[in-house]
Design a protein around this motif. Structure first.
Motif: not given
Length: 186
Positions: A10-22, A71-78
């Motif tokens: 959902g949109e709320d949780i997606a904003k807080r999710a870590l993402k991988l590069p494409s 590697a975890i980047d919490l500022e970029e959430m990646t």
């Protein structure tokens, strides 16, 4: 913090999710998450199915189980994959259940492959058939280089070729060796 494909949230949780590069693939059926002293995420990636439920699954013969470090980047959430235990000449490791990973004090990584599918007959194997396919297990130590190198392994095979499950593990841990007697104390 959530680690998941944002499209499935959902949109709320997606904003807080870590993402991988494409250009990086998601891990499937991960186990044993470990935050290292470097602040990275180390996991065991079973690589099962390669898809969300009801998607186009990879066949059991196509999975490649391995340890991975991100590697975890919490500022970029990646998340960004920076290491994996697979190396070019390694035979495919297909662990359909369990698995573990442990960073070692010597800089290497200990990886436990929970229930490996035996290579014989795996090309014709389907996911529903996996429970009857002979399984084995292995614990391996890899260097933390790119590409990784295999340093040590312990293999446990089924008692016979007709043994349906054989050995399995969930978690391996390297312990210090027993003290060696000091000759000067004798």
């Amino acid at each position: 913090m959530v680690i998941s494909e944002p499209e499935s949230l959902g949109e709320d949780i997606a904003k807080r999710a870590l993402k991988l590069p494409s250009d990086q693939n998601w891990f499937w059926m991960p186990h044993a998450p470990w935050i290292t002293e470097r602040g990275t995420l180390l996991i065991f990636n079973n690589d099962n199915f390669g898809s969300r439920p009801f998607g186009d699954f990879k066949s059991p013969s196509a999975i490649r189980s391995r340890a991975e470090e991100y590697a975890i980047d919490l500022e970029e959430m990646t998340l960004e994959k920076i290491w994996e235990s697979r190396f070019p000449e390694e035979e495919p490791m297909r662990s359909w259940a369990m698995g573990s990973v442990q960073p070692l004090a010597n800089g290497n990584t200990l990886v436990g492959y929970g229930m490996l599918l035996r290579p014989e007959g795996v090309e014709d194997l389907t996911w529903p058939q996996r429970l009857g396919h002979p399984a084995w297990t292995q614990i391996r130590e890899y260097t933390h280089e790119t590409p990784a190198s295999l340093v040590w392994s312990l293999t446990l095979l089924p008692l016979t070729d007709s043994t349906p499950i054989g050995w399995s593990i969930y978690g391996g841990q390297r312990l210090p060796a027993w003290p060696v007697p000091n000759e000067s104390r004798n």
